[in-house]
Scaffold this active site. Sequence first.
Site, PDB file in Angstrom:
ATOM      1  N   ASP A  57      20.251  59.440 -22.770  1.00 23.63           N
ATOM      2  CA  ASP A  57      21.370  60.242 -23.263  1.00 23.63           C
ATOM      3  C   ASP A  57      21.280  60.331 -24.780  1.00 23.63           C
ATOM      4  O   ASP A  57      20.994  59.331 -25.443  1.00 23.63           O
ATOM      5  CB  ASP A  57      22.709  59.608 -22.877  1.00 23.63           C
TER       6      ASP A  57
ATOM      7  N   GLU B  26      31.624  57.802 -25.195  1.00 18.82           N
ATOM      8  CA  GLU B  26      30.196  58.077 -24.993  1.00 18.82           C
ATOM      9  C   GLU B  26      29.355  57.664 -26.202  1.00 18.82           C
ATOM     10  O   GLU B  26      28.296  57.078 -26.046  1.00 18.82           O
ATOM     11  CB  GLU B  26      29.965  59.562 -24.681  1.00 18.82           C
TER      12      GLU B  26
END
Length: 149
Positions: free
Chosen positions: A74, A58
């Site tokens: 994000d 991520e």
Amino acid sequence: MRKSMLFLGFLVFLGLALPGTQGKKIPRCEMVKILRQNGFQGFEGTTVADWMCLVKHESDYNTKAYNDNGPSRDYGIFQINSKYWCNDGKTSGSKNACKISCSKLQDDNLADDIRCAKKIAREAHGLSPWYGWKNHCRGKDLSSFVRGC
């Protein structure tokens, strides 16, 4: 020559005036230790290795990681989404379920990131909300992420 020296001076100034704009990249074993100390082993049926793989894919362990998904973004080491979990002041209809400003997820204090990531995992009963985990980690041998730590 004078212009290039001025430019170099400006770049040095930026480096000093904006410390940490690249974020802190947390060393692998340090991240393992943080996750263990914060009760991630066994949390909602996950392992520290699951979380390590998630964080690697991520954010590459970067506290200031940012990804623009178009209608939402994000933020931080766990790449927490502004549509549901944090408020960035830009995302229409944000739920802000973690009751936090997204910018707080990009500092080097991981306490609020951890609280929010655990809330997400608790509500989902696992790590399925994270595409990095679903696409790269689920169902795989992840022991290399914690080996030697």
